[in-house]
Design an enzyme around this catalytic site. Structure first.
Site, PDB file in Angstrom:
ATOM      1  N   HIS A 401       0.757  -1.399  -0.028  1.00 31.92           N
ATOM      2  CA  HIS A 401      -0.044   0.113   0.071  1.00 31.92           C
ATOM      3  C   HIS A 401       0.905   1.319  -0.037  1.00 31.92           C
ATOM      4  CE1 HIS A 401      -2.325   3.113   2.046  1.00 31.92           C
ATOM      5  NE2 HIS A 401      -3.312   2.685   1.176  1.00 31.92           N
ATOM      6  N   ARG A 508      -8.638   4.783  -9.040  1.00 33.24           N
ATOM      7  CA  ARG A 508      -9.113   3.652  -8.091  1.00 33.24           C
ATOM      8  C   ARG A 508      -9.980   4.662  -7.049  1.00 33.24           C
ATOM      9  NH1 ARG A 508      -3.221   2.504  -8.352  1.00 33.24           N
ATOM     10  NH2 ARG A 508      -2.919   0.212  -8.492  1.00 33.24           N
ATOM     11  N   ASP A 716      -2.233  -7.584  -9.198  1.00 29.86           N
ATOM     12  CA  ASP A 716      -3.001  -8.898  -8.684  1.00 29.86           C
ATOM     13  C   ASP A 716      -2.618  -9.995  -9.455  1.00 29.86           C
ATOM     14  OD1 ASP A 716      -4.384  -8.464  -6.158  1.00 29.86           O
ATOM     15  OD2 ASP A 716      -5.774  -6.768  -7.441  1.00 29.86           O
ATOM     16  N   CYS A 778      -2.481  -1.643 -16.398  1.00 33.43           N
ATOM     17  CA  CYS A 778      -2.420  -0.635 -15.540  1.00 33.43           C
ATOM     18  C   CYS A 778      -1.729  -1.024 -14.276  1.00 33.43           C
ATOM     19  CB  CYS A 778      -3.882  -0.368 -15.177  1.00 33.43           C
ATOM     20  SG  CYS A 778      -4.886  -1.231 -14.479  1.00 33.43           S
TER      21      CYS A 778
HETATM   22  C1  PEP Z   1      -3.612  -4.362 -10.223  1.00 32.33           C
HETATM   23  O1  PEP Z   1      -3.999  -5.294  -9.427  1.00 32.33           O
HETATM   24  O2  PEP Z   1      -2.713  -4.317 -11.047  1.00 32.33           O
HETATM   25  C2  PEP Z   1      -4.272  -3.079 -10.154  1.00 32.33           C
HETATM   26  C3  PEP Z   1      -3.906  -2.040 -10.791  1.00 32.33           C
HETATM   27  O3  PEP Z   1      -5.124  -3.040  -9.026  1.00 32.33           O
HETATM   28  P1  PEP Z   1      -4.806  -2.644  -7.550  1.00 32.33           P
HETATM   29  O4  PEP Z   1      -3.301  -2.415  -7.462  1.00 32.33           O
HETATM   30  O5  PEP Z   1      -5.513  -1.500  -7.167  1.00 32.33           O
HETATM   31  O6  PEP Z   1      -5.253  -3.872  -7.198  1.00 32.33           O
HETATM   32 MG    MG Z   2      -5.877  -5.326  -8.719  1.00 38.63          MG
END
Ligand code: PEP
Ligand code: MG
Length: 821
Positions: A401, A508, A716, A778
């Site tokens: 984070h 987000r 993710d 992204c």
């Molecule tokens: C990801 O998972 O790559 C993404 C862009 O979403 P987050 O980082 O908010 O999970």
């Molecule tokens: Mg994600």
């Protein structure tokens, strides 16, 4: 044919009619018997870096340019490798002529790998007439570099006799008078240094392979005063002659510098011998330059015609651009390092330590600069992070984070400084060396190197104009891959536009709910125990969200804005602090115990794989309906006043089955139809799906039938492909990379073999099902140059990354185009 090929191992000694055969006769091993046939520096174009090393190739090129370079004999990489492997002595008799002094220089295949320093004046002895001080210096230098004698042994010695006596005392042998013996020992010492463990580690850290090649140059010494000249400033990159030679020579240097720059296409520092007005070049090394100077030099070289614009674009490491965007620690500053962690977000900042988001906000209100120190951060810390000048966390990895948010905010950040002991209650931070820091102590965080430094340190400011701006313009003219920004707030969006992002590739929306005036409404919505109560809370969130989106659309002025529907597990929004729980209970008119119990019901064993992403949208559809309504109402409002129409992109997170998309799409379409009917305004929107689970990648052909675009959430997707927690990987990532399990942190640079294969397969299946499908990425990898290059080769349309990494992605995208044409 130079004949080095006949350099062969032998167990028979081959006697040479030279002074040196006596050495060989005592040794078993290789004999270099082809000295006269070895290549020479003056062979010009035949001297390639691959075989003769970069230094030799460069000196040969300078000679070809018509510059005065003393000739020299070259031992190529393959010959030296065999000498090293066999650890043998060799006959170098033909490489030295009695009375002629030579310098032995190392010539690694790539100059950046470093290499042992030159040993000059080999051949100097009683029979060679030189000034006694020069002879003394040589004996000392030889003893130190070849025989590893401590320099102190020669301190205060002025006469040749005294130096020779010291040599005998230290080595047990007379100082060698034979040039061949000296050269042989010097070669052996140089190879010993090249093979040493520390040299190997250092060069491997600079990208050298384990079998990095070294060639050697035995160069004739030139007479005269030896001096150096530098033609550019290593910090600013601007032209500036710095030279320690006499004034009679200085006048010639700009011409020589220009000839080298135009001939070799780069700026070089030179070492030369000057005698009677003649400059003889002994060595030339690429001019030292820091990251900022490298941009100025590349742009100036292209402007002067020494290199092409494409070449200038390729010369700059995109990651170096980050040094332009943030204040950095001054190159010469003293660093009192108290901790090291991962360099999660670049730049440097100084401030007083605070241990909570509240304390950071309080400091900011007083106009004071602070550094937020946490075990790790959570969404509740965002406002504290915004108030701080930098963030330091004890735990966490490159996509934790703290790291993600700090990069988005352009905030220097070090994460995973696991040697620190944090006591949040006592408000102390203890370093490995037992130094203790308390709240209010001033420290500096260097997010570029991943270090925490005690006290304030001198900085250089950000530099966005001049050469940086020119290079960026050239990059944009060349690149084909789109570059958008991940931006959640108006502040992010403004930074993104400032860095010429071509839209927002990921907003987000969860980050919008942490503002003080809305977090409790959000919590009421989450804790509502009936759909009606949830709808009531959502009604109150609607105008807030609408205003957020209007502001983003206004700032982006017609550029695409991709809004991701709510993604995180809901418990992330709930208070953990007793005071916050009481406040919320009061606001909701509920007993604390009941509220705590309800929050407890939301707890999950594995929330990152639990009730999050599209699952929220399927189970509690009213949340996404509110968000869709806010997006469309904002679109209508902005379209009424803006010249560039908004065409929003709505993105669904964490999908794993096409049915999820169908369910959500049907509801969003219905909301769009309602808003059109209610407002009497037409608008279009595009629906996209995030590919973040391996199953979504596998089934992208299905998803592409319902979606206008797929955006790969590689944070993710990496987490789920490896089965590796992005929040906890920091604990062992260093060990994993160090032991070669991962070539690099896969959360930082895309794992081309595994995650990359999923991306390629998904892109191909998606496009096969829907040829108009737009493909984007992204995750954090969108700002990593190697990953950007991969996206270009994979035929993606755009990448989206933290605003402060947009320039990196722009340059990396241009390089990808240049390299693929
Ligand atoms: C990801 O998972 O790559 C993404 C862009 O979403 P987050 O980082 O908010 O999970
Ligand atoms: Mg994600």
């Amino acid at each position: 044919m130079n004949g080095e090929g006949r350099f062969a191992p032998t167990t028979q000694l081959q006697h040479k009619p030279t002074l040196l055969c006596c050495i060989a006769t005592q040794l078993q091993g290789m004999v270099l018997d082809q000295g006269p046939n070895l290549a020479r520096l003056w062979d010009g174009a035949a001297i390639h870096a691959d075989r003769y090393g970069e230094r030799a190739a460069r000196l040969a090129a300078l000679h070809s340019l018509g510059l005065d370079v003393p000739d020299g004999r070259l031992l190529p990489v393959d010959v030296v490798a065999r000498l090293v492997a066999a650890d043998v002595q060799y006959n170098v008799g033909d490489l030295v002529v009695p009375g002629q002094l030579v310098a032995l220089r190392s010539s690694p295949q790539a100059a950046a790998w470093g290499g042992p320093s030159a040993i000059l004046n080999i051949g100097m002895g009683d029979a060679v007439a030189v000034a006694p001080e020069t002879y003394c210096r040589f004996i000392q230098h030889y003893a130190v570099t070849v025989d590893r004698v401590d320099a102190e042994a020669f301190e205060g010695l002025a006469s040749v006799e005294a130096c020779k006596a010291a040599y005998l005392e230290e080595t047990g042998a007379e100082f060698p008078q034979d040039a061949g013996v000296q050269l042989q020992a010097a070669i052996k010492a140089m190879l010993r240094d090249w093979r040493s463990r520390s040299a190997r580690i250092l060069r491997e850290a600079k990208g050298a392979p384990s079998d990095a090649g070294l060639a050697l140059i035995v160069q004739n010494m030139a007479q005269g005063e030896v001096a150096t000249a530098r033609f550019v400033d290593a910090v600013s990159g601007e032209a500036r002659l710095v030279c320690d030679a006499g004034s009679d020579i200085r006048g010639q240097l700009p011409g020589i510098g220009a000839a080298i720059t135009h001939g070799l296409g780069d700026v070089y520092d030179i070492e030369f011998a000057a005698e009677k007005g003649v400059v003889r070049i002994l060595d030339a090394e690429k001019a030292k330059r820091n990251a900022r100077a490298s941009v100025t030099i590349a742009v100036d070289l292209a402007k002067s015609g020494a290199i092409s614009r494409d070449e200038a674009l390729l010369r700059v490491d995109p990651r170096n651009l980050i040094e332009h965007l943030h204040p950095q620690i001054s190159p010469g500053a003293v660093r009192d390092v108290f901790c090291s962690g991962m360099a999660a977000s670049p730049g440097a900042a100084t401030g007083a330590i605070v241990f909570s988001a509240e304390a950071a906000q309080a400091m900011a209100l007083q106009g004071l600069e602070c550094i937020l120190v946490r075990g790790e951060t959570s969404p509740e810390d965002i406002r504290g992070m915004q108030a701080a000048r930098a963030v330091l966390t004890v735990r966490g990895g490159m996509t934790s984070h703290a790291a993600v948010i700090a990069r988005g905010l352009g905030l220097p950040c070090v994460v995973g400084a696991s040697d620190l002991k944090l006591n949040s209650k006592r408000k102390t931070l203890t370093a490995l060396d037992r130094r203790m820091f308390r709240e209010g102590d001033v420290v500096t965080i260097d997010g570029t190197t991943g270090q925490g430094l005690a006290g304030a340190v001198a900085m250089v400011p950000a530099a966005l104009g001049g050469s940086f701006a020119t290079l960026m313009e050239w990059a944009d003219a060349r690149r084909e891959l789109g570059v958008r920004a991940n931006a959640d707030t108006p502040q992010d969006a403004r930074v993104a536009r400032g860095f010429r992002a071509e839209g927002i590739g990921l907003c987000r929306t969860e980050h919008m709910f942490f503002e003080e005036n809305r977090i409790n409404v959000m919590r009421e919505m989450i804790l509502a125990d009936s759909t009606a109560d949830r709808r009531a809370a959502l009604e109150r969130l609607l105008p807030i969200q609408r205003a957020d989106f209007e502001e983003l659309f206004d700032i982006m002025h017609g550029l695409p804005v991709t809004i991701r529907l709510l993604d995180p597990p809901l418990h992330e929004f709930l208070p953990s602090d007793a005071v916050d729980i009481q406040d919320l209970a009061k606001a909701m008119d509920l007993p604390v115990a009941l509220l705590t119990a309800r929050a407890g019901e939301l707890a999950e064993v594995n929330p990152m794989l639990g009730m999050r992403g599209v699952r929220l949208g399927v189970v509690m559809p009213e949340i996404y309906e509110m968000q869709a309504r806010a997006i469309f109402e904002a679109t209508v409002a902005v379209n009424k006043r803006a010249t560039a129409p908004v065409e929003p992109e709505v993105m669904i997170p964490l999908v794993s089955a096409n049915r999820e998309v169908e369910l959500v799409k049907a509801r969003i379409d219905a909301v769009a139809a309602l808003v059109r009917a209610e407002t009497g305004s037409a608008f279009n929107y595009r629906l996209g799906v995030m590919v973040e689970t391996p199953r979504a990648a596998l089934r992208s052909g299905d998803l592409a039938k319902s979606a206008a675009f797929l955006s790969f959430g590689t944070n993710d997707l990496t987490q789920m492909t490896y089965g590796l927690s992005r929040d906890d990987a920091g604990r062992f990532m260093r060990d994993y990379v160090h032991q070669g399990v991962f070539p690099e942190d896969p959360f930082h640079t895309l794992d081309l073999e595994g995650v990359g294969e999923l991306l390629l397969m998904a892109a191909q299946r998606g496009r096969a099902a829907n040829p108009d499908l737009v493909l984007g990425l992204c995750g954090e990898h969108g700002g990593d140059p190697a990953s950007v290059r991969f996206c270009k080769l994979a035929g993606f349309d755009y990448v989206s990354c933290s605003p402060f990494r947009v320039p990196i992605a722009r340059l990396a995208a241009a390089q990808a185009t240049i390299l693929s044409t």
